[in-house]
Motif scaffolding. Sequence first.
Motif, mmCIF file in Angstrom:
data_model
loop_
_atom_site.group_PDB
_atom_site.id
_atom_site.type_symbol
_atom_site.label_atom_id
_atom_site.label_comp_id
_atom_site.label_asym_id
_atom_site.label_seq_id
_atom_site.Cartn_x
_atom_site.Cartn_y
_atom_site.Cartn_z
ATOM 1 N N VAL A 85 0.855 -1.182 0.000
ATOM 2 C CA VAL A 85 0.000 0.000 0.000
ATOM 3 C C VAL A 85 0.895 1.237 0.000
ATOM 4 O O VAL A 85 1.742 1.395 0.883
ATOM 5 N N TRP A 86 0.712 2.100 -0.993
ATOM 6 C CA TRP A 86 1.607 3.250 -1.155
ATOM 7 C C TRP A 86 1.162 4.475 -0.378
ATOM 8 O O TRP A 86 1.980 5.289 0.029
ATOM 9 N N SER A 87 -0.141 4.651 -0.217
ATOM 10 C CA SER A 87 -0.596 5.926 0.331
ATOM 11 C C SER A 87 -1.863 5.748 1.159
ATOM 12 O O SER A 87 -2.676 4.856 0.892
ATOM 13 N N VAL A 88 -2.001 6.614 2.159
ATOM 14 C CA VAL A 88 -3.175 6.571 3.020
ATOM 15 C C VAL A 88 -3.494 7.994 3.467
ATOM 16 O O VAL A 88 -2.591 8.809 3.677
ATOM 17 N N ALA A 89 -4.790 8.315 3.590
ATOM 18 C CA ALA A 89 -5.191 9.666 4.001
ATOM 19 C C ALA A 89 -6.488 9.620 4.789
ATOM 20 O O ALA A 89 -7.413 8.885 4.435
ATOM 21 N N PHE A 90 -6.548 10.394 5.879
ATOM 22 C CA PHE A 90 -7.756 10.558 6.671
ATOM 23 C C PHE A 90 -8.614 11.682 6.089
ATOM 24 O O PHE A 90 -8.088 12.694 5.596
ATOM 25 N N SER A 91 -9.917 11.538 6.188
ATOM 26 C CA SER A 91 -10.813 12.658 5.914
ATOM 27 C C SER A 91 -10.668 13.670 7.052
ATOM 28 O O SER A 91 -10.248 13.301 8.155
ATOM 29 N N PRO A 92 -10.987 14.944 6.816
ATOM 30 C CA PRO A 92 -10.834 15.952 7.874
ATOM 31 C C PRO A 92 -11.595 15.621 9.158
ATOM 32 O O PRO A 92 -11.152 15.983 10.245
ATOM 33 N N ARG A 128 -0.278 5.528 -6.752
ATOM 34 C CA ARG A 128 0.800 5.936 -5.845
ATOM 35 C C ARG A 128 0.354 6.877 -4.735
ATOM 36 O O ARG A 128 1.006 6.968 -3.697
ATOM 37 N N SER A 129 -0.736 7.626 -4.939
ATOM 38 C CA SER A 129 -1.045 8.681 -3.968
ATOM 39 C C SER A 129 -2.536 8.941 -3.838
ATOM 40 O O SER A 129 -3.286 8.867 -4.815
ATOM 41 N N VAL A 130 -2.947 9.246 -2.591
ATOM 42 C CA VAL A 130 -4.305 9.726 -2.315
ATOM 43 C C VAL A 130 -4.196 10.976 -1.445
ATOM 44 O O VAL A 130 -3.253 11.113 -0.668
ATOM 45 N N ALA A 131 -5.154 11.881 -1.594
ATOM 46 C CA ALA A 131 -5.177 13.092 -0.766
ATOM 47 C C ALA A 131 -6.612 13.554 -0.599
ATOM 48 O O ALA A 131 -7.389 13.565 -1.569
ATOM 49 N N PHE A 132 -6.978 13.934 0.631
ATOM 50 C CA PHE A 132 -8.320 14.445 0.885
ATOM 51 C C PHE A 132 -8.382 15.949 0.659
ATOM 52 O O PHE A 132 -7.446 16.689 0.980
ATOM 53 N N HIS A 133 -9.483 16.373 0.095
ATOM 54 C CA HIS A 133 -9.780 17.798 -0.048
ATOM 55 C C HIS A 133 -10.152 18.347 1.324
ATOM 56 O O HIS A 133 -10.734 17.620 2.149
ATOM 57 N N PRO A 134 -9.831 19.612 1.611
ATOM 58 C CA PRO A 134 -10.174 20.184 2.928
ATOM 59 C C PRO A 134 -11.665 20.150 3.257
ATOM 60 O O PRO A 134 -12.029 20.160 4.442
#
Length: 499
Positions: A85-92, A128-134
Motif C-alpha cells: 500500500v503506497w498511500s493513506v489519508a484521513f478525511s478531515p 501511488r497517492s491519495v489526498a483528501f480535499h479540505p
Amino acid sequence: MIRSTCAFAAMLFVVLLAQFAAAADEGKTIATHDRWVTSIAYSSDGTMIATAGGQSLQYRPGDVMLWDAKSGNLIAALEGHTSNVWSVAFSPDGQTLVSSGYDGKVIVWNVAEKKSTATLEKHKGWCRSVAFHPDGKHFATAGEDGMAVIWNLEGPKEEKELKAHEAAIYQVAFSADGSTLATASTDKTVKLWDWASGKENAKLEGHDDAVWCVAFGGNLIATGGADRKLRLFEPNGKLVAALPGHSDWISGVAFSKDGKTIATSSLDRSIRTWNVEQAVAAAPAVQQALAKVSESNEQLQQAEDTIADSEPKIEPAKQKAEILTTVVASRAAAETLAQAQEVAEKYKGNGFVKVDVDGAKKAADEASKAASEKAKALEGDKEFTELVKKLNSGSAADATKEQASAAKTATDLAASLAKAQQTKDSASKALTDAKAALKDLSAKQSTPLDGFKSTVWTVSFSPDGKLLAAGSHKALRVWDLSNLQELFPHIEKEAATGE
C-alpha cells in the motif's frame, strides 16, 4: 500424585497461553512494527495514526493499520490490498480513510467500523497517492498512468479526471483552500491545477530528476525527489530555494501546520527538519555555494580531461623532437659531405687545396646511423615514420623546421599539463571549500534525525506540530519535537535460529 500432575498441567497451560499471547502481540505496537511503512497520516484530532505498507512490493498482501497515537498500540489492521500500500489519508473529520496501492486499487474505509465501504479500480497500473480535499467531501488519486482523478466521497463517484502528465504521478496534494491540486511527476515537474475547471495554472520546474513528493505550507510549496534537493516554490511557479542536505533521493515532504517547519524523508536512511525562515533567508548563499560547486566540478573535469589527454602525448612528442634533432644532424652532415665532395672535385689536382672528404663521409655515416637508431623508438607510428623517411631525403632546413615544430609541441603539451595540474589543485580546493560552506549552511537550516537501518519512505507531522512520525522498510518511529525524544523506541526482533 494426580492432584500434582493436574497442577503442573494447569501451570504449563498458563505459561503456554502467556507465550501465545506474547507471540500474538508481537508487531502490535509501534515499537515492534517491522514491516514497510510507505505512508503515514494523522487523524485531525491527533488521536490516531494510519500507516500504509506491507511485507514486500508486489508479492504479499499490503498493510493498512490504525494506531493509537498516545499509547502506540495497534487499533486495527485493515485487509483488502493484495500488494504493498503506497498511500493513506484521513478525511478531515477522521471518519473515513482512503488507501491506494501497488495493486492499483483505491479502498475507502469506515474508520469506526474498521471495514471497507468501496473499492475503486479506475487507474491503470499502480496507484501511488491519495489526498483528501479540505472540505472532506472529495479526495484525489493518481499513479502510474499519469491520471489525476478527483472523487466525490458520496458514492463514492468520479467527479473529475485530469490527464495531468505523460509520465507517472508520485504524489497529489490539495492547497489549504482546496482550490488547487498539485501533481508531482517522474517527468521532473510539478503541475498546479484548478481542478474544478481542469485548467493548469502553473508548472514548477527546476528538478533534475523525478519528483517524488509535494506539499503545501503557508505561501510556499515544497517538493523533493531523485535529485536529492528540497525545493521551495511560490504558487506562481517561481523557485525560491533549492536546498541540499540529503545524500540520496528525497522520498517524502511535509509542512507543520503553522508552515514554519518542513520535514523530509530520504533513501539515505534519515529524515530532516528544516526551518523555513532560515532556509529562505539562506537561499542566495546556498545558490552561490552550489554555483561554486558546479563551477569547480566543471573546472576539475576539464583539468582532468586535459591531463588525461596531455600526459600520454608528452613522451612521444619529446621523442619525436629528439629523433628529428638527429635527422637535422644527419641532413647537415650529408650536406657538409656533398659540399666537401664538390670542392674536392673542383680543385682536383690542386696541391694547395685539401679537403677531408673521408672525414665528412664518416661523420655523415655516423649521423645517419644515429638517426636510424633513434627513429626505431617510434617505428610503430606510420605517419611519423613516413615523415622521417621524407626528411632523410630532403634538406637540413626542412628537417630543422619540422624539429622546431615538434619541440614546440612537446613544450606546449608540458605547459598545458602543468597548467591543468595547477587548475586541478585549485578547483579541488575550491570544491572542498564550497562543499564545506554548503554543509555549514545545511547544518544551520536543517536538523537530521537518523539511526534508520533502511530507506525512509515517508514523514508526517501531528496536527498540532508537536510530533513527527516517519516510516521506513523496517520501522514506524515517532518523535516529540520539543526535546527530540523518541516516544516508542523501536525494539529489534531477535534473529530466528534453527527451523
